[in-house]
Design an enzyme around this catalytic site. Structure first.
Site, mmCIF file in Angstrom:
data_model
loop_
_atom_site.group_PDB
_atom_site.id
_atom_site.type_symbol
_atom_site.label_atom_id
_atom_site.label_comp_id
_atom_site.label_asym_id
_atom_site.label_seq_id
_atom_site.Cartn_x
_atom_site.Cartn_y
_atom_site.Cartn_z
ATOM 1 C CG PHE A 1 -6.916 -0.386 -3.436
ATOM 2 C CD1 PHE A 1 -6.745 0.981 -3.323
ATOM 3 C CD2 PHE A 1 -5.785 -1.181 -3.596
ATOM 4 C CE1 PHE A 1 -5.471 1.543 -3.364
ATOM 5 C CE2 PHE A 1 -4.510 -0.634 -3.635
ATOM 6 C CZ PHE A 1 -4.349 0.727 -3.516
ATOM 7 C CD GLN B 1 -0.061 -8.008 -7.775
ATOM 8 O OE1 GLN B 1 0.354 -7.318 -6.853
ATOM 9 N NE2 GLN B 1 -1.291 -8.509 -7.769
ATOM 10 N NE ARG C 1 0.207 -8.224 -2.846
ATOM 11 C CZ ARG C 1 0.121 -6.892 -2.902
ATOM 12 N NH1 ARG C 1 -0.887 -6.267 -2.330
ATOM 13 N NH2 ARG C 1 1.053 -6.185 -3.521
#
Lengths: 253, 596
Positions: B121, B234, B410
Site C-alpha cells: 500500500f 484527506q 494518513r
C-alpha cells in the site's frame, strides 16, 4: 439529458398505507436510490428509506422493486423499463415501520442465538496456520452484507410469519455454515440447527440464492452441506459413536 | 420537568464502527456495564466500506518488517505532524490486534505457509496490510459485531445523539432521539467514548455515507474539547468519477498496491513527474525499477503510484487542470494491462463488481476513470496518546473522530489498525475511569427541555429553508473553496458562506412528523456538519503553508515554523477560535527511527 421516471412508492406505517405516484427527473447513470434521493430533496422530504454506502457493500437499502427483492443502490435506472411505472415497496417479510423502512429486529434476535466461534488456544508464536484452499468456501459465506433479501424472499417465513419462532432463515444458515466449516472452530451446532433453527423446513427452492447480491450460493454451498452434516450427526451410527468418543470433534463432513 | 425515556450505564460508546465496537468489547471485558449506540443498524457503519486492509507489521511476507519501520512510515506519511506517542503505540500494538481478530473468527487471505497474507500500500515500505480480497472492512466489522453480540453488550440501534450532558466539568451522559419514533431519549453514563467517525458529508464528491456529519466532533467541541489538524482533511486519490451520480464512491488503493498504475490522456504514467524531494530517496525513478519492486524490495524502490495519498491526489488534480485528464474529468487507473483477469477478479472482487454494475466497465479489459474524493478526517478531537482521553473529564475518543495519530496525512491501512488499537485503549481507560465515579449523575434543570425545544424547531411553521438544499449549498462551497488546493481568499469566502448557512439553518422547515423522517434528521445533522466545516476552513486559513492533506496555492511550500505546531480549534460561545500550539518534543530514540 433529463428524463422523468414514474415511481409508485408504498408509503405508510404499521397501521397501513398505499402506493403514491411521483414523477421524478433522472439522468444517465443513476441508480434507483439516486432517484429516491432526488424525490426526497424536491417533493417528499420525509420519505423514509434506509441507505448507507451506496455501493452495494452495506446492505441497507433493500426493497422490493417491481416485486423483486433488490438493493436500490445497485439497481440502475437503465436496467428498468422506464416507460412503465416503477413500483417500490418495503420488504414484505418484515413488519413495516414507515414507508420503505421495515423492522428487521428478527435478524438481530437470531444473531444472538448463534453459539459463538470457539477456536483452540493459539500456538506459541500466536499465529494460527490455515491454508487458503481450506478457507475459500468460508470466505464466500463471509461476503454476506446482511441485506436480508434472502430472508425476505424465503417463503418459509414470507408467507408464514409464525415460523419466525422456529426458523433461522437463509442468512443464518450461511452464518452457521461459516462457523461449522471454519477450520479453527470447535463448537458443534448441529443439534441446535435441527431442533431449534428449522433447518429441515428449507425445501431448497433456491429463491435465496437467486436474490443474493453477493452471489453466495446459499442453497448449494451452505444449506445442503449443513443438512448433510445434520443427517450424519443423527443417523450415522459410526459417526455418532465416534463423536461420543472424541467429544464431538469430528467436523469434516 | 418532562419525563424522558432514560437508560443508565457505566460506559456509553457512541458509534458502532470498528472503533466503537472494539471500545465496547474492551470496556465490557473490564467489567463496566457498557452500551453501544449507532445511528444506523448494527454492522452498517462506514468501516464496512474499508477495502484494502489493516496495516500491521506482522512480518509474514517481509520478515524485515517491524514496528519501528511502521512507526517511521506513519510519521513520514503524516509529515511529522503526528502525535508521536500515538504513532508508536499504534505500530507496536497493531499486530496483536489483528491476531486477536483472527482468534474471534476473522479469515484473512493466507500466504502459502498458511499465515496471514499482507499486501502493498502507499507509503508503507513493506507489504503490510492484512486483508480479505478488497472487502477487509466487512470482515472486520462483522467479526467485531458478532463478538460484541456474544459478549452480551447492550446495543441501541438507529439512535442519534445530539448533545453530551455534563455535571459540572465532567461528562455524565448524552441526549438524543430514536430515529424510528422521533422520541427523545436520555443516556446517563459515568464515561462516554466517542467513536462517531468523520465529516465527509461536508463535500460534494465524497466516499462517505449520510452518517458522516461530524456529530461527535461537534458534541465534543461543544462540551469543551479541543480539535486539532482539522485543516489536513484527506482526499483519497481514487474515487469513481462517472457516472456522475456515483461520483466519489471509493476505488481501493489496493488496485495500485496490487500493480495498477495511473495514466493521463496520452497514456503516460505521470506520477514519475510528481515525486517530491521528501520522498525521492525511497521512490523509483523508472518504470522498470518500479515494476521490479513488487517482487524484489531490497534493491528497488517503491513505484510513485504508491506515494502517500496527499501526493497522489494533488498530482491527479494537476493533470486534470493541465488538460490531460480523462473524458469525465479524472485520470485513468489501469490494472487491465498489468495483471491477468483471474488475478484481478480474485484480488479485487468488489472493484470488479462495482464498476461492472455501476459504470458498465470491465476493469479486467478497460482502465477505470478516477479522481480525488473527500475521504477521511486526518485531524479530529485531541486526545491523550495513552488512553484516548479528551480535555473533558469522562470523555474519550477513538477512531476517525480522534486526531493525532495520522498527523497531516494518513497512510492507507492505518485507519483499520487505528480503530482496533485505540478503540481498545479508549474502552479500557473509559471503563477504569468509570470505576472512579461515585454517586448520582445529575443533569442541570431545564437542560433537557432546552435541547428538546431546539431539536423540534425545524417543525415550526415559520421556517422556510429546505434542509436538503442547504446541505447541497454547503457541499458545493466546501468542494470549490475548501478542496484539495486552497487560497486564503477562497477560504475566507467559505467561512462567510458557512456563517450564512448557519443563520439560514435556524429558519429550516421540515415536512411531515417525527417518525423516521430523514428531512428532520438531516436538519439536525447539519448543525454539526456546519460547525465542522467551519473548523476546517478556519484552521486552513491559519496554516499558511502546504503540508500533507492541506495544500495552499498561496503558500505552496512547507514552512519549518509550522512543522512544530498543531492548529487547535476551540469553541468560545458561538464562535470558533484557532490557535497554533507547539507539538511535544519527540524522544531521541524515536527520532533516530525516522532516518534511513
Amino acid at each position: 439529458m433529463a428524463r422523468v421516471a414514474k415511481l409508485r412508492i408504498w408509503r405508510g406505517d404499521a397501521s397501513g398505507g398505499q402506493l403514491h405516484d411521483y414523477d421524478v427527473p433522472w439522468e444517465e447513470g443513476m441508480v434507483l436510490l439516486d432517484v429516491l434521493h432526488v424525490l426526497q430533496a424536491t417533493q417528499a422530504g420525509d420519505l423514509a428509506v434506509r441507505w448507507n454506502c451506496k455501493a452495494g457493500k452495506c446492505g441497507s437499502c433493500s426493497a422490493e422493486v417491481n416485486g423483486k427483492p433488490r438493493l436500490m443502490c445497485m439497481t440502475r435506472m437503465s436496467s428498468l423499463d422506464t416507460t412503465q411505472p416503477i413500483t417500490v415497496a418495503p420488504m414484505k417479510t418484515f413488519p413495516v415501520m414507515r414507508d420503505l423502512v421495515t423492522d428487521v429486529s428478527f435478524n438481530f434476535e437470531m444473531a444472538k442465538r448463534v453459539p459463538a466461534f470457539k477456536p483452540p488456544p493459539r500456538p506459541p508464536d500466536g499465529k494460527y496456520r490455515m491454508m487458503q484452499e481450506d478457507i475459500d468456501r468460508v470466505q464466500e459465506f463471509h461476503k454476506c452484507i446482511e441485506c436480508f433479501l434472502c430472508q425476505d424472499v424465503c417463503h418459509v417465513i414470507r408467507d408464514h410469519p409464525e415460523n419466525k419462532k422456529v426458523f433461522a432463515g437463509p442468512r443464518f444458515f450461511v452464518r452457521y455454515a461459516a462457523l461449522e466449516m471454519h477450520p479453527l472452530d470447535t463448537n458443534d451446532r448441529r443439534e441446535l440447527l435441527k431442533e431449534q433453527m428449522g433447518l429441515g423446513m428449507c425445501n431448497i427452492t433456491k429463491c435465496c440464492t437467486e436474490v443474493c447480491p453477493e452471489g453466495i450460493k446459499i442453497t448449494d454451498n451452505a444449506i445442503i452441506p449443513l443438512k448433510e452434516r445434520v443427517v450424519d450427526e443423527f443417523f450415522d451410527p459410526v459417526r455418532w459413536v465416534w463423536s461420543k468418543v472424541t467429544g464431538g470433534g469430528s467436523k469434516e463432513g | 420537568m418532562a419525563e424522558y425515556e432514560t437508560h443508565e450505564h457505566d460506559v456509553l460508546v457512541i458509534g458502532a464502527g470498528g472503533a466503537g465496537l472494539r471500545a465496547a468489547i474492551e470496556s465490557s471485558a473490564h467489567g463496566a456495564d457498557t452500551a453501544l449506540i449507532c445511528k444506523s443498524l448494527l454492522g452498517k457503519a462506514h468501516t464496512v466500506m474499508a477495502e484494502g486492509g489493516i496495516a500491521a507489521a506482522l512480518g509474514n511476507v517481509w520478515p524485515d518488517d517491524n514496528w519501528k519501520v511502521h512507526f517511521r512510515d506513519t510519521m513520514r506519511g503524516g509529515k511529522l505532524l503526528n502525535n508521536w506517542r500515538m504513532a508508536q503505540i499504534h505500530a507496536q500494538e497493531a499486530p496483536d490486534r489483528v491476531l486477536e481478530l483472527e482468534e474471534w473468527g476473522a479469515l484473512f487471505d493466507r500466504t502459502k505457509d498458511g499465515l496471514i497474507l499482507q499486501r502493498d500500500f502507499g507509503g508503507h515500505r513493506y507489504a503490510r496490510l492484512a486483508h480479505v480480497g478488497d472487502r477487509t472492512g466487512l470482515e472486520m466489522i462483522r467479526t467485531l459485531q458478532q463478538h460484541a453480540v456474544h459478549k452480551g453488550i447492550t446495543v441501541y440501534m438507529e439512535c442519534t445523539l445530539v448533545s453530551l450532558l455534563k455535571d459540572g466539568d465532567r461528562v455524565c451522559g448524552a441526549f438524543g432521539y430514536w430515529r424510528e419514533s422521533g422520541k427523545f431519549v436520555v443516556f446517563k453514563a459515568k464515561a462516554v467514548v466517542l467513536a462517531t467517525g468523520g465529516i465527509g458529508k461536508a463535500w460534494e464528491f465524497t466516499s462517505n455515507s449520510w452518517e458522516y456529519t461530524g456529530d461527535g466532533v461537534a458534541m465534543a467541541l461543544e462540551a469543551g474539547a479541543d480539535l486539532i489538524d482539522m485543516e489536513c482533511y484527506q482526499f483519497h486519490p481514487t474515487g469513481m468519477v462517472w457516472p456522475h451520480s456515483v461520483r466519489g464512491i471509493l476505488v481501493t488503493e489496493s488496485v495500485r498496491g496490487d500493480g495498477g498504475v495511473l495514466r493521463n490522456s496520452s497514456g503516460r504514467r505521470f506520477m514519475f513527474d510528481y515525486i517530491p524531494e521528501f520522498f525521492k530517496k525511497e521512490t523509483a525513478d523508472s518504470e522498470a525499477e518500479a515494476d521490479r519492486w513488487y517482487t524484489e524490495k531490497k534493491n528497488n524502490r517503491r513505484p510513485p503510484e504508491l506515494l502517500p495519498r496527499d501526493e497522489v491526489a494533488r498530482a491527479i488534480n494537476s493533470e486534470v487542470k493541465a488538460g490531460r485528464g480523462s473524458p469525465h474529468g479524472g485520470v485513468f487507473l489501469d490494472i487491465a494491462t498489468r495483471r491477468d483477469p483471474e488475478t484481478i477478479k480474485r484480488r479485487l472482487p468488489s472493484m470488479y463488481h462495482q464498476f461492472k454494475e455501476l459504470a458498465d466497465v470491465d476493469i479486467t479489459t478497460t482502465p477505470m476513470e478516477i479522481g480525488p474524493t473527500a475521504h477521511y478526517m486526518n485531524g479530529g478531537v485531541r486526545v491523550d496518546g495513552e488512553g484516548s482521553a479528551t480535555a473533558v473529564p469522562g470523555l474519550f475518543a477513538a477512531g476517525e473522530v480522534a486526531g493525532g495519530l495520522h498527523g497531516a496525512n494518513r497512510l492507507g491501512g492505518n485507519s483499520l489498525s487505528d480503530l482496533l488499537v485505540f478503540g481498545r485503549r479508549a474502552g479500557a481507560y473509559a471503563a477504569d475511569y468509570a470505576k472512579s465515579v461515585k454517586g448520582p449523575l445529575p443533569v442541570a434543570a431545564g437542560r433537557l427541555e432546552a435541547l428538546a425545544r431546539e431539536a423540534l424547531a425545524p417543525f415550526d411553521p415559520g421556517g422556510t429553508e429546505n434542509p436538503y438544499l442547504l446541505h447541497q449549498e454547503l457541499q458545493r462551497t466546501m468542494q470549490s473553496d475548501v478542496g484539495i488546493i486552497r487560497t486564503e481568499h477562497e477560504l475566507r469566502r467559505a467561512v462567510e458562506k458557512i456563517g450564512e448557512l448557519r443563520a439560514r439553518l435556524k429558519r429550516v422547515r421540515v415536512e411531515g412528523h417525527r417518525q423516521f423522517n430523514p428531512g428532520w434528521h438531516l436538519a439536525l445533522d447539519l448543525r454539526s456538519l456546519l460547525v465542522c466545516a467551519e473548523a476546517v476552513a478556519r484552521a486552513a486559513i491559519e496554516r499558511k503553508e502546504s503540508r500533507g492533506g492541506h495544500a495552499r496555492d498561496d503558500h505552496p511550500k512547507p514552512d519549518p515554523a509550522f512543522a512544530k505546531v498543531n492548529m487547535v480549534v476551540r469553541k468560545d460561545g458561538e464562535a470558533l477560535r484557532v490557535s497554533a500550539e507547539p507539538i511535544g518534543e519527540m524522544p531521541a530514540e524515536l527520532k533516530a527511527l525516522l532516518e534511513g
